[in-house]
Design an enzyme around this catalytic site. Sequence first.
Site, PDB file in Angstrom:
ATOM      1  N   LYS A  80      35.482  43.225  58.199  1.00 28.67           N
ATOM      2  CA  LYS A  80      36.637  42.566  57.312  1.00 28.67           C
ATOM      3  C   LYS A  80      37.449  41.803  58.042  1.00 28.67           C
ATOM      4  O   LYS A  80      37.731  42.421  59.051  1.00 28.67           O
ATOM      5  CB  LYS A  80      37.321  43.719  56.256  1.00 28.67           C
ATOM      6  CG  LYS A  80      37.832  43.130  55.116  1.00 28.67           C
ATOM      7  CD  LYS A  80      36.817  43.026  53.975  1.00 28.67           C
ATOM      8  CE  LYS A  80      37.379  42.362  52.781  1.00 28.67           C
ATOM      9  NZ  LYS A  80      36.334  42.652  51.494  1.00 28.67           N
ATOM     10  N   GLY A 176      42.566  44.968  34.524  1.00 30.79           N
ATOM     11  CA  GLY A 176      42.274  43.749  35.411  1.00 30.79           C
ATOM     12  C   GLY A 176      41.009  42.839  34.701  1.00 30.79           C
ATOM     13  O   GLY A 176      39.991  43.545  34.534  1.00 30.79           O
ATOM     14  N   GLY A 178      39.881  39.915  35.533  1.00 27.15           N
ATOM     15  CA  GLY A 178      39.757  38.555  36.590  1.00 27.15           C
ATOM     16  C   GLY A 178      38.295  38.404  36.589  1.00 27.15           C
ATOM     17  O   GLY A 178      37.476  38.711  35.629  1.00 27.15           O
ATOM     18  N   VAL A 180      35.740  39.752  38.029  1.00 30.62           N
ATOM     19  CA  VAL A 180      34.621  41.068  37.901  1.00 30.62           C
ATOM     20  C   VAL A 180      35.121  41.565  36.417  1.00 30.62           C
ATOM     21  O   VAL A 180      34.385  42.000  35.494  1.00 30.62           O
ATOM     22  CB  VAL A 180      34.826  41.826  39.016  1.00 30.62           C
ATOM     23  CG1 VAL A 180      33.820  42.976  38.646  1.00 30.62           C
ATOM     24  CG2 VAL A 180      34.340  41.419  40.202  1.00 30.62           C
TER      25      VAL A 180
HETATM   26  P1  NAI Z   1      40.569  38.900  40.614  1.00 25.35           P
HETATM   27  O1  NAI Z   1      42.014  38.491  41.527  1.00 25.35           O
HETATM   28  O2  NAI Z   1      39.603  37.914  39.973  1.00 25.35           O
HETATM   29  O3  NAI Z   1      41.103  39.640  39.412  1.00 25.35           O
HETATM   30  C1  NAI Z   1      41.894  40.753  39.366  1.00 25.35           C
HETATM   31  C2  NAI Z   1      42.780  40.648  38.278  1.00 25.35           C
HETATM   32  O4  NAI Z   1      43.253  41.959  38.168  1.00 25.35           O
HETATM   33  C3  NAI Z   1      43.654  39.476  37.888  1.00 25.35           C
HETATM   34  O5  NAI Z   1      43.220  38.745  36.610  1.00 25.35           O
HETATM   35  C4  NAI Z   1      44.938  40.074  38.122  1.00 25.35           C
HETATM   36  O6  NAI Z   1      45.831  39.129  37.145  1.00 25.35           O
HETATM   37  C5  NAI Z   1      44.872  41.368  37.775  1.00 25.35           C
HETATM   38  N1  NAI Z   1      45.887  42.505  38.085  1.00 25.35           N
HETATM   39  C6  NAI Z   1      46.331  42.321  39.099  1.00 25.35           C
HETATM   40  N2  NAI Z   1      47.194  43.466  39.168  1.00 25.35           N
HETATM   41  C7  NAI Z   1      47.261  44.148  38.066  1.00 25.35           C
HETATM   42  C8  NAI Z   1      47.733  45.153  37.455  1.00 25.35           C
HETATM   43  N3  NAI Z   1      48.600  46.203  38.120  1.00 25.35           N
HETATM   44  N4  NAI Z   1      47.383  45.582  36.182  1.00 25.35           N
HETATM   45  C9  NAI Z   1      46.379  45.077  35.445  1.00 25.35           C
HETATM   46  N5  NAI Z   1      45.958  43.587  36.088  1.00 25.35           N
HETATM   47  C10 NAI Z   1      46.150  43.437  37.230  1.00 25.35           C
HETATM   48  O7  NAI Z   1      39.733  39.779  41.575  1.00 25.35           O
HETATM   49  P2  NAI Z   1      38.185  40.331  41.480  1.00 25.35           P
HETATM   50  O8  NAI Z   1      37.176  39.421  42.274  1.00 25.35           O
HETATM   51  O9  NAI Z   1      37.910  40.284  39.822  1.00 25.35           O
HETATM   52  O10 NAI Z   1      38.058  41.710  42.113  1.00 25.35           O
HETATM   53  C11 NAI Z   1      38.808  42.762  41.390  1.00 25.35           C
HETATM   54  C12 NAI Z   1      38.562  43.963  42.189  1.00 25.35           C
HETATM   55  O11 NAI Z   1      37.325  44.447  42.424  1.00 25.35           O
HETATM   56  C13 NAI Z   1      39.341  43.872  43.629  1.00 25.35           C
HETATM   57  O12 NAI Z   1      39.675  45.220  44.000  1.00 25.35           O
HETATM   58  C14 NAI Z   1      38.235  43.416  44.476  1.00 25.35           C
HETATM   59  O13 NAI Z   1      38.361  43.930  45.719  1.00 25.35           O
HETATM   60  C15 NAI Z   1      37.022  44.174  43.960  1.00 25.35           C
HETATM   61  N6  NAI Z   1      35.541  43.710  44.276  1.00 25.35           N
HETATM   62  C16 NAI Z   1      35.342  42.520  43.843  1.00 25.35           C
HETATM   63  C17 NAI Z   1      34.234  41.989  44.029  1.00 25.35           C
HETATM   64  C18 NAI Z   1      33.636  40.645  43.677  1.00 25.35           C
HETATM   65  O14 NAI Z   1      32.494  40.441  43.649  1.00 25.35           O
HETATM   66  N7  NAI Z   1      34.764  39.832  43.332  1.00 25.35           N
HETATM   67  C19 NAI Z   1      32.914  42.793  44.869  1.00 25.35           C
HETATM   68  C20 NAI Z   1      33.542  44.161  45.019  1.00 25.35           C
HETATM   69  C21 NAI Z   1      34.739  44.710  44.907  1.00 25.35           C
END
Ligand code: NAI
Length: 349
Positions: A80, A176, A178, A180
């Site tokens: 990473k 969350g 976002g 995913v």
């Molecule tokens: P993202 O940044 O697109 O979405 C995260 C969402 O969570 C955002 O909408 C944000 O506003 C929200 N958020 C942040 N803090 C919060 C809180 N305290 N309470 C409620 N909502 C909150 O990230 P993504 O790509 O969706 O990833 C989400 C998680 O999954 C991360 O931990 C990432 O490391 C993990 N992950 C993602 C992968 C991917 O393919 N994108 C693959 C494997 C793991």
Amino acid sequence: MSALELATALGHEEVVLVRDEEAGLHAVIAIHDTTLGPAAGGTRMQPYANLEAAMVDALRLSRAMTAKAVMADVGRGGGKAVILGDPRRDKSRALLQAYARAVERLDGRFHTGPDVGIDARDVAVLARHTKHVSHTAEGAKVTVADLTAIGVLEAVRTVARRLGSELHGLRVAVQGLGQVGLRLARLLADEGARLTVTDVDEGRADRAASELGAEQVAPQAIYDVSAEVFSPNALGGVLNDATLPRLRVRAICGAANEQLEEPRHGDRLHEAGILYAPDYVVNAGGLLSLLFELGEIDEEGIVRRVKGIGVRVDDLFARAEQEAAPPFRVADRVVEERLAEARARRRAR
Ligand code: NAI
């Protein structure tokens, strides 16, 4: 524990500190383990309090990538990288170029892609200076986030079965929405699950709730929701001393990396009879997409492979039940066993 002590404790092979003052680049590339293949892992860019904090993040996340790669059987090791800085302010072409040159110098020992703060456009810039990056090809029907969400959905299905239930009518609290989380929420809603959703971005939560007919709660209230499953899809460390006593769910299954603040929180969940599906087994769809990006597997094949995460989670639960141990402890042990076997085979050659 200092970052250097942590690197020793976690067994890192190599930790590279990259500095290019002219380009304004400060980065850490952590290669945890390459026993099963070159280290794979995304590059994250975010502001850190200091270099020590950035190193600790890179060390933890790269170790988790090794575990993820072992459990997903993907023929890669774990790594990473983190770039220190605010992606909105500090990301420049010169910075990305300098970073790409550093990745290229590792000569394939580290293969990277997007993560928090680094998107597909940035990767396109990196790709001009190093071969060792990838992201989902333009025009592909499934993105990395789609694959991650598909894997989590199948894991939730397995969890539901273990609870004697099915997705239809299952109450799931989704934290969350976002890349995913929203995709997962849509897939769950399509299967008839009853959702409670939240996001710190209120507009995003409003839109998702009305699109999906879901209940919506304030971000802090998600830990108090009474449901079968809590699905963390935002931050790491959400299972901790403050949140555990509040949980009113029977299981936890989501995409967020590093959900347990410390291993002891996983033990506590187990004692409380809450089934925790280990994050790095559940969210491996993102890593598996690498095989698709590199053309090792086609679109149909990758979706099938990612759906197999449901079976992997089920096998893990079965073994954990046999051993009366928490599934995350069993997963950690399986990772160690497989790495030890691979090392022994390598020595014997
Ligand atoms: P993202 O940044 O697109 O979405 C995260 C969402 O969570 C955002 O909408 C944000 O506003 C929200 N958020 C942040 N803090 C919060 C809180 N305290 N309470 C409620 N909502 C909150 O990230 P993504 O790509 O969706 O990833 C989400 C998680 O999954 C991360 O931990 C990432 O490391 C993990 N992950 C993602 C992968 C991917 O393919 N994108 C693959 C494997 C793991």
